[in-house]
Design an enzyme around this catalytic site. Structure first.
Site, mmCIF file in Angstrom:
data_model
loop_
_atom_site.group_PDB
_atom_site.id
_atom_site.type_symbol
_atom_site.label_atom_id
_atom_site.label_comp_id
_atom_site.label_asym_id
_atom_site.label_seq_id
_atom_site.Cartn_x
_atom_site.Cartn_y
_atom_site.Cartn_z
ATOM 1 N N SER A 165 0.789 -1.267 -0.188
ATOM 2 C CA SER A 165 0.058 -0.048 0.147
ATOM 3 C C SER A 165 1.110 1.169 -0.236
ATOM 4 C CB SER A 165 -1.065 -0.015 1.334
ATOM 5 O OG SER A 165 -1.633 1.178 1.559
ATOM 6 N N SER A 166 0.310 2.335 -0.593
ATOM 7 C CA SER A 166 1.129 3.597 -0.778
ATOM 8 C C SER A 166 1.406 3.990 0.849
ATOM 9 C CB SER A 166 0.329 4.767 -1.301
ATOM 10 O OG SER A 166 -0.886 4.867 -0.639
ATOM 11 N N CYS A 167 0.899 3.479 1.704
ATOM 12 C CA CYS A 167 1.431 4.373 3.280
ATOM 13 C C CYS A 167 2.419 3.617 3.609
ATOM 14 C CB CYS A 167 -0.073 4.049 4.169
ATOM 15 S SG CYS A 167 -0.306 2.093 4.427
ATOM 16 N N TYR A 178 -0.325 -0.828 9.997
ATOM 17 C CA TYR A 178 -0.455 -1.592 8.708
ATOM 18 C C TYR A 178 0.910 -1.353 7.967
ATOM 19 C CZ TYR A 178 -3.221 -1.806 4.270
ATOM 20 O OH TYR A 178 -3.720 -2.155 2.985
ATOM 21 N N LYS A 234 3.114 -3.945 6.179
ATOM 22 C CA LYS A 234 3.469 -4.126 4.719
ATOM 23 C C LYS A 234 4.903 -3.882 4.298
ATOM 24 C CE LYS A 234 -0.800 -4.472 3.042
ATOM 25 N NZ LYS A 234 -1.382 -5.731 2.362
ATOM 26 N N ASN A 285 -4.587 4.572 -3.183
ATOM 27 C CA ASN A 285 -6.001 4.065 -2.658
ATOM 28 C C ASN A 285 -6.875 3.555 -3.837
ATOM 29 O OD1 ASN A 285 -4.870 5.866 -0.679
ATOM 30 N ND2 ASN A 285 -6.861 6.417 -0.109
ATOM 31 N N HIS A 305 -13.010 2.703 3.356
ATOM 32 C CA HIS A 305 -11.979 3.941 2.869
ATOM 33 C C HIS A 305 -13.038 4.966 2.553
ATOM 34 C CE1 HIS A 305 -9.320 0.603 2.203
ATOM 35 N NE2 HIS A 305 -8.612 1.400 2.656
HETATM 36 N N1 LIG Z 1 -8.526 -1.323 -0.831
HETATM 37 C C1 LIG Z 1 -7.846 -0.449 -0.951
HETATM 38 O O1 LIG Z 1 -7.752 0.978 -0.966
HETATM 39 C C2 LIG Z 1 -6.332 -0.923 -1.089
HETATM 40 C C3 LIG Z 1 -5.387 0.065 -1.371
HETATM 41 C C4 LIG Z 1 -4.092 -0.270 -1.201
HETATM 42 C C5 LIG Z 1 -3.660 -1.530 -1.319
HETATM 43 N N2 LIG Z 1 -4.379 -2.497 -0.954
HETATM 44 C C6 LIG Z 1 -4.102 -3.876 -0.746
HETATM 45 O O2 LIG Z 1 -4.745 -4.705 -1.870
HETATM 46 C C7 LIG Z 1 -5.095 -6.141 -1.172
HETATM 47 C C8 LIG Z 1 -6.717 -6.304 -1.246
HETATM 48 O O3 LIG Z 1 -7.371 -5.521 -0.566
HETATM 49 P P1 LIG Z 1 -9.033 -5.395 -0.558
HETATM 50 O O4 LIG Z 1 -9.251 -3.910 -0.763
HETATM 51 O O5 LIG Z 1 -9.261 -6.328 -1.788
HETATM 52 O O6 LIG Z 1 -9.410 -5.965 0.878
HETATM 53 P P2 LIG Z 1 -10.695 -6.801 1.167
HETATM 54 O O7 LIG Z 1 -11.870 -6.644 0.069
HETATM 55 O O8 LIG Z 1 -11.060 -6.606 2.443
HETATM 56 O O9 LIG Z 1 -10.200 -8.429 0.841
HETATM 57 C C9 LIG Z 1 -9.190 -9.002 1.833
HETATM 58 C C10 LIG Z 1 -9.415 -10.354 1.459
HETATM 59 O O10 LIG Z 1 -8.502 -11.012 2.433
HETATM 60 C C11 LIG Z 1 -8.840 -12.103 2.883
HETATM 61 N N3 LIG Z 1 -8.354 -12.427 4.302
HETATM 62 C C12 LIG Z 1 -8.424 -11.464 5.237
HETATM 63 N N4 LIG Z 1 -8.110 -12.285 6.224
HETATM 64 C C13 LIG Z 1 -7.738 -13.273 5.967
HETATM 65 C C14 LIG Z 1 -7.277 -14.638 6.927
HETATM 66 N N5 LIG Z 1 -7.043 -14.505 8.182
HETATM 67 N N6 LIG Z 1 -7.273 -15.893 6.048
HETATM 68 C C15 LIG Z 1 -7.643 -15.919 5.042
HETATM 69 N N7 LIG Z 1 -8.003 -14.818 4.115
HETATM 70 C C16 LIG Z 1 -8.243 -13.605 4.647
HETATM 71 C C17 LIG Z 1 -10.492 -12.162 2.917
HETATM 72 O O11 LIG Z 1 -11.170 -13.197 2.552
HETATM 73 P P3 LIG Z 1 -12.604 -13.717 3.092
HETATM 74 O O12 LIG Z 1 -13.541 -12.734 2.052
HETATM 75 O O13 LIG Z 1 -12.791 -15.106 2.776
HETATM 76 O O14 LIG Z 1 -12.773 -13.304 4.375
HETATM 77 C C18 LIG Z 1 -10.669 -10.993 1.662
HETATM 78 O O15 LIG Z 1 -11.049 -11.659 0.576
HETATM 79 C C19 LIG Z 1 -4.378 -6.042 -0.115
HETATM 80 O O16 LIG Z 1 -3.131 -6.502 0.461
HETATM 81 C C20 LIG Z 1 -4.497 -4.676 0.492
HETATM 82 O O17 LIG Z 1 -3.393 -4.176 1.546
HETATM 83 C C21 LIG Z 1 -5.827 -2.283 -0.858
HETATM 84 C C1 LIG Z 2 -5.517 3.006 1.124
HETATM 85 C C2 LIG Z 2 -5.578 2.905 2.817
HETATM 86 O O1 LIG Z 2 -5.975 4.251 3.096
HETATM 87 C C3 LIG Z 2 -5.924 4.652 4.523
HETATM 88 O O2 LIG Z 2 -5.583 5.996 4.526
HETATM 89 P P1 LIG Z 2 -6.526 7.026 4.203
HETATM 90 O O3 LIG Z 2 -5.960 7.108 2.688
HETATM 91 O O4 LIG Z 2 -6.173 8.222 4.990
HETATM 92 O O5 LIG Z 2 -7.890 6.475 4.033
HETATM 93 P P2 LIG Z 2 -9.335 6.784 4.008
HETATM 94 O O6 LIG Z 2 -10.145 5.992 4.980
HETATM 95 O O7 LIG Z 2 -9.766 6.550 2.813
HETATM 96 O O8 LIG Z 2 -9.477 8.462 4.369
HETATM 97 C C4 LIG Z 2 -9.085 9.360 3.358
HETATM 98 C C5 LIG Z 2 -9.497 10.920 3.739
HETATM 99 O O9 LIG Z 2 -10.844 10.977 3.641
HETATM 100 C C6 LIG Z 2 -11.214 11.522 4.874
HETATM 101 N N1 LIG Z 2 -12.739 11.196 4.968
HETATM 102 C C7 LIG Z 2 -13.675 12.014 4.915
HETATM 103 N N2 LIG Z 2 -14.887 11.556 5.236
HETATM 104 C C8 LIG Z 2 -14.616 10.155 5.255
HETATM 105 C C9 LIG Z 2 -15.468 9.031 5.712
HETATM 106 O O10 LIG Z 2 -16.626 9.141 5.881
HETATM 107 N N3 LIG Z 2 -14.729 7.679 5.845
HETATM 108 C C10 LIG Z 2 -13.493 7.541 5.585
HETATM 109 N N4 LIG Z 2 -12.911 6.486 5.603
HETATM 110 N N5 LIG Z 2 -12.659 8.635 5.431
HETATM 111 C C11 LIG Z 2 -13.174 9.808 5.440
HETATM 112 C C12 LIG Z 2 -10.487 11.048 6.035
HETATM 113 O O11 LIG Z 2 -10.434 11.602 7.214
HETATM 114 C C13 LIG Z 2 -9.051 11.249 5.337
HETATM 115 O O12 LIG Z 2 -8.473 12.564 5.429
HETATM 116 C C14 LIG Z 2 -5.087 3.915 5.467
HETATM 117 O O13 LIG Z 2 -5.329 4.010 6.776
HETATM 118 C C15 LIG Z 2 -4.636 2.409 5.028
HETATM 119 O O14 LIG Z 2 -3.629 2.318 5.792
HETATM 120 C C16 LIG Z 2 -4.402 2.277 3.240
HETATM 121 O O15 LIG Z 2 -3.327 2.717 3.175
#
Ligand SMILES: NC(=O)c1ccc[n+]([C@@H]2O[C@H](COP(=O)([O-])OP(=O)(O)OC[C@H]3O[C@@H](n4cnc5c(N)ncnc54)[C@H](OP(=O)(O)O)[C@@H]3O)[C@@H](O)[C@H]2O)c1
Ligand SMILES: C[C@@H]1O[C@H](OP(=O)(O)OP(=O)(O)OC[C@H]2O[C@@H](n3cnc4c(=O)[nH]c(N)nc43)[C@H](O)[C@@H]2O)[C@@H](O)[C@H](O)[C@@H]1O
Length: 316
Positions: A108-110, A137, A141, A166, A180
Site C-alpha cells: 500500500s502507498s502508506c 499496517y 506491509k 487508494n 475507505h
Molecule cells: N482497498 C484499498 O484501498 C487498498 C489500497 C492499497 C492496497 N490494498 C491492498 O490490496 C489487497 C486487497 O485489498 P482489498 O481492498 O481487496 O481487501 P478486502 O476486500 O478486504 O479483501 C481482503 C481479502 O483478504 C482475505 N482475508 C483476510 N484475512 C484473512 C485470513 N485470516 N485468512 C484468509 N483470508 C483472509 C479475505 O477473505 P474472505 O473474504 O474469505 O474473508 C478477503 O477476501 C490487500 O493487500 C490490501 O492491503 C488495498
Molecule cells: C489505502 C488505505 O488508506 C488508509 O488511509 P487514508 O487514505 O487516510 O484512508 P481513508 O479512510 O480512505 O480516508 C482518506 C481521507 O478521507 C477522509 N474522510 C472524509 N470522510 C470520510 C469518511 O466518511 N470515511 C473515511 N474512511 N474517510 C473519510 C479521511 O479523514 C482522510 O482524510 C490507510 O489507513 C490504510 O492504511 C491504507 O493505506
C-alpha cells in the site's frame, strides 16, 4: 506465463482478489485456486504450509490482508499489524520453502514516509517517519516488501511487490466505520438523498489529497506483473493524479444527486496530507491505468445501487 499454470490467489473474494480472478478467467487462465478465510485461515502457519505443499501452485498472488480505512487502522492497530504480518509471512515463507516460482505481494502507498517529497518514488521507502494513523499496517506491509526483496536478493527468485494507491470499485466495503473514503461517501450521499437531502457529515478537514485507482486497473497491473518478469523488487501502481477530499466529496455529491449540506467533523483524523504515487517505473514497462475517476465512481455507484442490500460489511 502458461495459461494452465496453477495460480493460487489468496483473498480471491475480496475487492481486489475478485477483480484479479475476473481478469485471469477472461484471459483464459484455467487453473486458478482460491480459498475463503473460513476454508483456510492464513494466520495459521501450519495450515498454510500444508495447503501450499498439497496444492503445489506455480504462482501465489497475495491479495489477502486485514484492510480498512483511516478510522479502522487507527482503532485496531494490533490486528492491522499482527494479522497482516501473519498472513503474508505464512504465505511468503511457504512459497519460498516449497519452490513456488513466482510470488506477487500487494502492499500500500502508506508504506512511504508521511512527509516524503511528492510524487512518491519507490526509493523513498524507509527514509523518514510514517503516518501515525496507519503506521501499524504500513510496518506490516514494509516487512512483506522486505521479505520478498530478501528472497529475491538471496535466492534470485521472482518475488515482486506492487504498491497500490487508494483503491475503490465493485465489491468495495461500504461499512461506514471500517471503509475507505470513496465508498463511504457514495453510501452517505445516497442515503442522505433518500432522506430528503439531509446533511452529510464527512471526516477531517477535507484538505488532504488522495489518488484513486479503479480496482479493475489494479487487477490489470497484477496480471501485467504475472505475465512479465519485472526487473526490480518494488513498483508503485496508481494514476499519477490526485484531488482533495473536498473535491472528491463534491464530485460524488453531484454524481449521486444529493443537494443537502456537507458538514466536516474535525474530531476525525485527516491522516497523511498527500500521497501521490510516482508511477514512472510501471509506465516505462508498459502498464497504464484505463479508468478515469468519474467513470470509476459511476461504475461503483451503479454496483452499490444493485447490491444495496447485500454489500459487504467488514467488521473488525
Ligand atoms: N482497498 C484499498 O484501498 C487498498 C489500497 C492499497 C492496497 N490494498 C491492498 O490490496 C489487497 C486487497 O485489498 P482489498 O481492498 O481487496 O481487501 P478486502 O476486500 O478486504 O479483501 C481482503 C481479502 O483478504 C482475505 N482475508 C483476510 N484475512 C484473512 C485470513 N485470516 N485468512 C484468509 N483470508 C483472509 C479475505 O477473505 P474472505 O473474504 O474469505 O474473508 C478477503 O477476501 C490487500 O493487500 C490490501 O492491503 C488495498
Ligand atoms: C489505502 C488505505 O488508506 C488508509 O488511509 P487514508 O487514505 O487516510 O484512508 P481513508 O479512510 O480512505 O480516508 C482518506 C481521507 O478521507 C477522509 N474522510 C472524509 N470522510 C470520510 C469518511 O466518511 N470515511 C473515511 N474512511 N474517510 C473519510 C479521511 O479523514 C482522510 O482524510 C490507510 O489507513 C490504510 O492504511 C491504507 O493505506
Amino acid at each position: 506465463m502458461e495459461k494452465d499454470s496453477k495460480i493460487y490467489l489468496a483473498g480471491h473474494r475480496g475487492m481486489v482478489g475478485a477483480a484479479i480472478w475476473r481478469v485471469l478467467k477472461k484471459k483464459g487462465y484455467s487453473n486458478l485456486i482460491g480459498r475463503t478465510s473460513k476454508e483456510l485461515d492464513l494466520r495459521n502457519q501450519k495450515a498454510v504450509f500444508d495447503f501450499i505443499k498439497s496444492e503445489k501452485p506455480d504462482v501465489v498472488i497475495d491479495a489477502a490482508a486485514r484492510v480498512g480505512g483511516i478510522l479502522a487502522n487507527n482503532n485496531y492497530p494490533f490486528q492491522f499489524l499482527m494479522e497482516n504480518m501473519q498472513i503474508q509471512n505464512n504465505l511468503i515463507d511457504a512459497a519460498h520453502k516449497l519452490d513456488v516460482k513466482k510470488f506477487i505481494f500487494l502492499g500500500s502507498s502508506c508504506i512511504y514516509p508521511k512527509l516524503a517529497p511528492q510524487p512518491l518514488k519507490e526509493e523513498y521507502l524507509l527514509t523518514d517517519s510514517l503516518e501515525p494513523t496507519n503506521e501499524w499496517y504500513a510496518i506490516a506491509k514494509i516487512t512483506g516488501v522486505k521479505a520478498c526483496q530478501a528472497i529475491r536478493k538471496q535466492f534470485g527468485k521472482d518475488f515482486v511487490s506492487l504498491m497500490p494507491t487508494n483503491l475503490y470499485g465493485t465489491h468495495d466495503n461500504f461499512d461506514l466505520e471500517t471503509s475507505h473514503v470513496l465508498p463511504a461517501m457514495i453510501r452517505k450521499f445516497h442515503e442522505a438523498k433518500e432522506n430528503n437531502n439531509s446533511a452529510v457529515t464527512l471526516w477531517g478537514s477535507g484538505t488532504p489529497m488522495r489518488e484513486f485507482l479503479f480496482v479493475d486497473d489494479m487487477a490489470a497491473s497484477v496480471v501485467f506483473a504475472l505475465e512479465n518478469e519485472l526487473p526490480e523488487y518494488l513498483y508503485n501502481v496508481g494514476t499519477g493524479i490526485d484531488i482533495t477530499i473536498k473535491e472528491l466529496a463534491e464530485t460524488i455529491q453531484k454524481k449521486v444527486g444529493h443537494t443537502g449540506e456537507i458538514v466536516w467533523d474535525s474530531s476525525k483524523p485527516d491522516g497523511t496530507p498527500r500521497k501521490l504515487m510516482d508511477i514512472t517505473k510501471m509506465h516505462d514497462l508498459g502498464w497504464k491505468h484505463q479508468v478515469e475517476l468519474e467513470e470509476g465512481i459511476e461504475k461503483t455507484y451503479q454496483w452499490f445501487l444493485t447490491n444495496n442490500d447485500s454489500f459487504k460489511q467488514v467488521k473488525m
